[in-house]
Write a protein that holds these residues in place. Structure first.
Motif, PDB file in Angstrom:
ATOM      1  N   GLY A   1       0.796  -1.222   0.000  1.00 52.96           N
ATOM      2  CA  GLY A   1       0.000   0.000   0.000  1.00 52.96           C
ATOM      3  C   GLY A   1       0.828   1.270   0.000  1.00 52.96           C
ATOM      4  O   GLY A   1       1.928   1.324   0.524  1.00 52.96           O
ATOM      5  N   SER A   2       0.265   2.301  -0.595  1.00 55.82           N
ATOM      6  CA  SER A   2       0.960   3.587  -0.698  1.00 55.82           C
ATOM      7  C   SER A   2       1.167   4.234   0.666  1.00 55.82           C
ATOM      8  O   SER A   2       2.120   4.986   0.853  1.00 55.82           O
ATOM      9  N   SER A   3       0.312   3.930   1.636  1.00 56.83           N
ATOM     10  CA  SER A   3       0.466   4.536   2.966  1.00 56.83           C
ATOM     11  C   SER A   3       1.679   3.981   3.707  1.00 56.83           C
ATOM     12  O   SER A   3       2.102   4.547   4.709  1.00 56.83           O
ATOM     13  N   MET A   4       2.262   2.889   3.205  1.00 55.09           N
ATOM     14  CA  MET A   4       3.460   2.310   3.820  1.00 55.09           C
ATOM     15  C   MET A   4       4.732   2.675   3.054  1.00 55.09           C
ATOM     16  O   MET A   4       5.819   2.190   3.365  1.00 55.09           O
ATOM     17  N   ALA A   5       4.615   3.556   2.081  1.00 53.84           N
ATOM     18  CA  ALA A   5       5.778   3.938   1.262  1.00 53.84           C
ATOM     19  C   ALA A   5       6.906   4.521   2.108  1.00 53.84           C
ATOM     20  O   ALA A   5       8.073   4.199   1.896  1.00 53.84           O
ATOM     21  N   GLY A   6       6.583   5.361   3.074  1.00 49.42           N
ATOM     22  CA  GLY A   6       7.611   5.960   3.935  1.00 49.42           C
ATOM     23  C   GLY A   6       8.356   4.920   4.750  1.00 49.42           C
ATOM     24  O   GLY A   6       9.575   5.017   4.949  1.00 49.42           O
ATOM     25  N   VAL A   7       7.640   3.907   5.211  1.00 48.39           N
ATOM     26  CA  VAL A   7       8.270   2.819   5.965  1.00 48.39           C
ATOM     27  C   VAL A   7       9.212   2.047   5.045  1.00 48.39           C
ATOM     28  O   VAL A   7      10.364   1.778   5.399  1.00 48.39           O
ATOM     29  N   ASN A   8       8.740   1.697   3.856  1.00 51.41           N
ATOM     30  CA  ASN A   8       9.581   0.961   2.912  1.00 51.41           C
ATOM     31  C   ASN A   8      10.828   1.754   2.542  1.00 51.41           C
ATOM     32  O   ASN A   8      11.924   1.193   2.439  1.00 51.41           O
ATOM     33  N   GLU A   9      10.677   3.055   2.347  1.00 56.30           N
ATOM     34  CA  GLU A   9      11.832   3.900   2.020  1.00 56.30           C
ATOM     35  C   GLU A   9      12.841   3.899   3.164  1.00 56.30           C
ATOM     36  O   GLU A   9      14.048   3.805   2.935  1.00 56.30           O
ATOM     37  N   MET A  10      12.362   3.998   4.415  1.00 59.78           N
ATOM     38  CA  MET A  10      13.254   3.973   5.574  1.00 59.78           C
ATOM     39  C   MET A  10      14.001   2.641   5.640  1.00 59.78           C
ATOM     40  O   MET A  10      15.220   2.614   5.831  1.00 59.78           O
ATOM     41  N   LEU A  11      13.285   1.540   5.477  1.00 58.53           N
ATOM     42  CA  LEU A  11      13.910   0.226   5.574  1.00 58.53           C
ATOM     43  C   LEU A  11      14.946   0.016   4.469  1.00 58.53           C
ATOM     44  O   LEU A  11      16.044  -0.490   4.727  1.00 58.53           O
ATOM     45  N   THR A  12      14.635   0.429   3.264  1.00 58.60           N
ATOM     46  CA  THR A  12      15.577   0.330   2.151  1.00 58.60           C
ATOM     47  C   THR A  12      16.810   1.186   2.417  1.00 58.60           C
ATOM     48  O   THR A  12      17.947   0.753   2.176  1.00 58.60           O
ATOM     49  N   ARG A  13      16.606   2.384   2.931  1.00 58.06           N
ATOM     50  CA  ARG A  13      17.726   3.281   3.264  1.00 58.06           C
ATOM     51  C   ARG A  13      18.641   2.627   4.300  1.00 58.06           C
ATOM     52  O   ARG A  13      19.873   2.689   4.183  1.00 58.06           O
ATOM     53  N   ILE A  14      18.059   1.974   5.296  1.00 61.32           N
ATOM     54  CA  ILE A  14      18.863   1.316   6.336  1.00 61.32           C
ATOM     55  C   ILE A  14      19.663   0.168   5.740  1.00 61.32           C
ATOM     56  O   ILE A  14      20.866   0.036   6.015  1.00 61.32           O
ATOM     57  N   VAL A  15      19.041  -0.664   4.921  1.00 58.01           N
ATOM     58  CA  VAL A  15      19.744  -1.779   4.287  1.00 58.01           C
ATOM     59  C   VAL A  15      20.898  -1.252   3.427  1.00 58.01           C
ATOM     60  O   VAL A  15      22.037  -1.717   3.525  1.00 58.01           O
ATOM     61  N   ASP A  16      20.608  -0.262   2.592  1.00 61.47           N
ATOM     62  CA  ASP A  16      21.626   0.299   1.715  1.00 61.47           C
ATOM     63  C   ASP A  16      22.773   0.922   2.519  1.00 61.47           C
ATOM     64  O   ASP A  16      23.949   0.746   2.188  1.00 61.47           O
ATOM     65  N   SER A  17      22.430   1.637   3.576  1.00 60.88           N
ATOM     66  CA  SER A  17      23.439   2.281   4.421  1.00 60.88           C
ATOM     67  C   SER A  17      24.332   1.250   5.093  1.00 60.88           C
ATOM     68  O   SER A  17      25.551   1.434   5.184  1.00 60.88           O
ATOM     69  N   ALA A  18      23.755   0.163   5.542  1.00 62.28           N
ATOM     70  CA  ALA A  18      24.528  -0.883   6.213  1.00 62.28           C
ATOM     71  C   ALA A  18      25.554  -1.521   5.278  1.00 62.28           C
ATOM     72  O   ALA A  18      26.608  -1.963   5.720  1.00 62.28           O
TER      73      ALA A  18
END
Length: 153
Positions: A134-151
């Motif tokens: 869902g589009s309402s979870m886009a911010g959560v998905n972006e945060m999680l992807t950012r954390i994975v990429d940063s790690a």
């Protein structure tokens, strides 16, 4: 009526209904990246990336250890992981945005990032997260992807 059945059969045989009957591709269910490294180094980098976002890890689930410990008890036939952990955490600001958009998004919190090394591919460490729908979870998905990429930088 018989003519309609014959016409429908002819259309189906000719492939006219092919695109209508074609299966759609399933949506992605997770975001993952694989690196060659030591598991402990990657797990530490994930922890640092989470806390670097100002977040607190609520729980580290040692899923690999649990599966190894209980393998015989549940009739397991093989070892699955060398190591496997899931880091669970939440973000007050991003969770609020998601839940203000849809209260049912509560079901996805806490969020998790998984890290694992399989018996079949030692030294290959997979890091990722579930893609929340869902589009309402886009911010959560972006945060999680950012954390994975940063790690994994």
């Amino acid at each position: 009526m018989k003519i309609l059945h014959v016409a429908l059969a002819a259309c189906l045989a000719g492939g006219i209904a092919g695109p209508v009957l074609a299966q759609q591709e399933a949506p992605e269910t997770s975001y993952t990246k694989t690196v060659e490294a030591e598991f402990d180094d990657v797990a530490f980098a994930v922890e640092q990336a989470i806390t670097g976002e100002g977040l607190v890890i609520d729980l580290t689930s040692h899923v690999g250890d649990m599966l190894a410990r209980t393998k015989q008890d549940v009739g397991g036939a093989k070892d699955l992981f060398v190591h496997a952990s899931v880091f669970s955490f939440c973000s007050a600001s991003i969770s609020r945005q998601a839940m203000e958009a849809d209260l049912a998004n509560l079901q996805f919190c806490p969020y998790g990032i998984f890290v694992y090394e399989t018996v079949e591919a030692p030294g290959q460490i997979v890091v990722g997260h579930r893609i929340n729908p869902g589009s309402s979870m886009a911010g959560v998905n972006e945060m999680l992807t950012r954390i994975v990429d940063s790690a994994l930088e």
